[in-house]
Design a protein around this motif. Structure first.
Motif, PDB file in Angstrom:
ATOM      1  N   TYR A  87      -3.066  -2.939  -3.476  1.00  0.00           N
ATOM      2  CA  TYR A  87      -3.042  -2.268  -2.167  1.00  0.00           C
ATOM      3  C   TYR A  87      -3.479  -3.281  -1.105  1.00  0.00           C
ATOM      4  CZ  TYR A  87      -4.788   0.096   1.927  1.00  0.00           C
ATOM      5  OH  TYR A  87      -5.031   0.438   3.248  1.00  0.00           O
ATOM      6  N   ILE A  88      -2.661  -3.446  -0.090  1.00  0.00           N
ATOM      7  CA  ILE A  88      -2.920  -4.471   0.922  1.00  0.00           C
ATOM      8  C   ILE A  88      -2.915  -3.853   2.318  1.00  0.00           C
ATOM      9  CG2 ILE A  88      -2.017  -6.605   1.930  1.00  0.00           C
ATOM     10  CD1 ILE A  88      -0.788  -7.033  -0.965  1.00  0.00           C
ATOM     11  N   ALA A  89      -3.920  -4.184   3.108  1.00  0.00           N
ATOM     12  CA  ALA A  89      -4.000  -3.720   4.493  1.00  0.00           C
ATOM     13  C   ALA A  89      -4.006  -4.961   5.388  1.00  0.00           C
ATOM     14  CB  ALA A  89      -5.265  -2.894   4.693  1.00  0.00           C
ATOM     15  N   PRO A  90      -2.822  -5.514   5.647  1.00  0.00           N
ATOM     16  CA  PRO A  90      -2.772  -6.842   6.272  1.00  0.00           C
ATOM     17  C   PRO A  90      -3.400  -6.900   7.666  1.00  0.00           C
ATOM     18  CG  PRO A  90      -0.588  -5.852   6.171  1.00  0.00           C
ATOM     19  CD  PRO A  90      -1.487  -4.996   5.343  1.00  0.00           C
ATOM     20  N   LEU A  91      -3.493  -5.758   8.353  1.00  0.00           N
ATOM     21  CA  LEU A  91      -4.081  -5.774   9.702  1.00  0.00           C
ATOM     22  C   LEU A  91      -5.580  -5.495   9.692  1.00  0.00           C
ATOM     23  CD1 LEU A  91      -1.473  -3.929  11.954  1.00  0.00           C
ATOM     24  CD2 LEU A  91      -1.657  -6.344  11.375  1.00  0.00           C
TER      25      LEU A  91
END
Lengths: 196, 196
Positions: free
Chosen positions: B128-132
């Protein structure tokens, strides 16, 4: 927009540079107390990646305080956090429009809270960016495998330029090499030797 | 590696797609309860950016519960969070190696804690990635200005496909349009019309 990234030559800060590369003009910045010349390891990693590189002088008094803390605590966590906070403050005082570091979501230390980030931004009129803070450990490892050439091994044998190297040297000077082994847990370090 | 990104057609999720584009094979995924066809607005934004696009069906019972919550609370925060959590769970159950969303460091809602992120990853064997999440508001705004073509205006007039549109429709059906104005604060929305 020009961005200064705190850089150790390890995989995290190198991956952070890659993530920001399409959006900022990235300069890799290695902080040094002037205690050792380990910053040269970071310069070698930086050269292998083609990014701009410079050093940032830290206050040697902060290293002394950090080693006081190390000796009191018997573990490095708080000391590393102290030094990282100081390095970010110093970097924010340089002439970059944005600054960044390689802290990850799953890092215990160093960490920068949302409140600390906003305070840094407000006081220095700079954007602070933690490009890896939205990535977990496995996602980081996969990106590193895909994009970076890395050598790894125990902290003692891998040449890099995080704060640990200089704090270790200062602690060894004060209390002998045995104290270094007692205070710093064994852990795997990495040094980036280029892009894949 | 293939990555599914929760996508509304707004600036945050569009910027998230750009940040991930060099590292993942990104598919934009717009979640819908099937209450309205607002997902088509997201498809139009997606088409303007050239990324792959698909929809993701959400459970209409979750929309009913969220509107119960809306009506009890009198504000949308918890309801939006409920729906976002459901959407991430559904997305994690699809056949992507990694999933992502456009949550930012300074967002109050939706937010995904480190513990929630790790739980999602462990249960679904997905990154799971939350790039911002490592970018503050001003840094996001600057990147949006530099890289995205955007139209903006009040929520009512801007066609997009976040959860709000369907929850608003359901609330209007239950309690009239007046209830929608009372429950959702006026705020500026954006719709992405392409890259710069």
């Amino acid at each position: 927009m020009d961005l200064g990234l705190l850089y150790s030559g390890g995989k995290d800060s190198s991956l952070a540079a890659l993530l920001l590369d399409s959006f900022y003009s990235v300069t890799l910045v290695t902080a040094t107390f002037g205690i050792t010349d380990d910053w040269k390891h970071a310069r070698r990693s930086a050269d292998s990646t083609g990014f701009e590189f410079r050093t940032l002088d830290l206050d040697p008094a902060v290293a002394e305080e950090a080693v006081d803390r190390l000796q009191n605590d018997g573990f490095p966590r708080h000391a590393i956090q102290q030094v990282h906070t100081h390095a970010l403050e110093e970097l924010a005082g340089e002439d970059f429009s944005a600054i960044a570091d390689g802290t990850r979501r799953d890092d215990r230390v160093p960490s920068v809270s949302r409140a600390q980030a906003q305070s840094l931004e407000d006081r220095h009129e700079v954007d602070y960016i933690a490009p890896l803070s939205g990535f977990g450990r496995r996602a980081v490892d996969r990106l590193v495998d895909a994009h970076l050439a890395v050598e790894s091994g125990p902290s003692e044998s891998i040449p890099r330029a995080d704060y640990e190297a200089e704090l270790r040297a200062l602690l060894a000077e004060r209390a002998g090499r045995e104290a270094v082994f007692e205070t710093f847990p064994d852990h795997e370090q990495t040094s980036v030797t280029g892009f894949r």
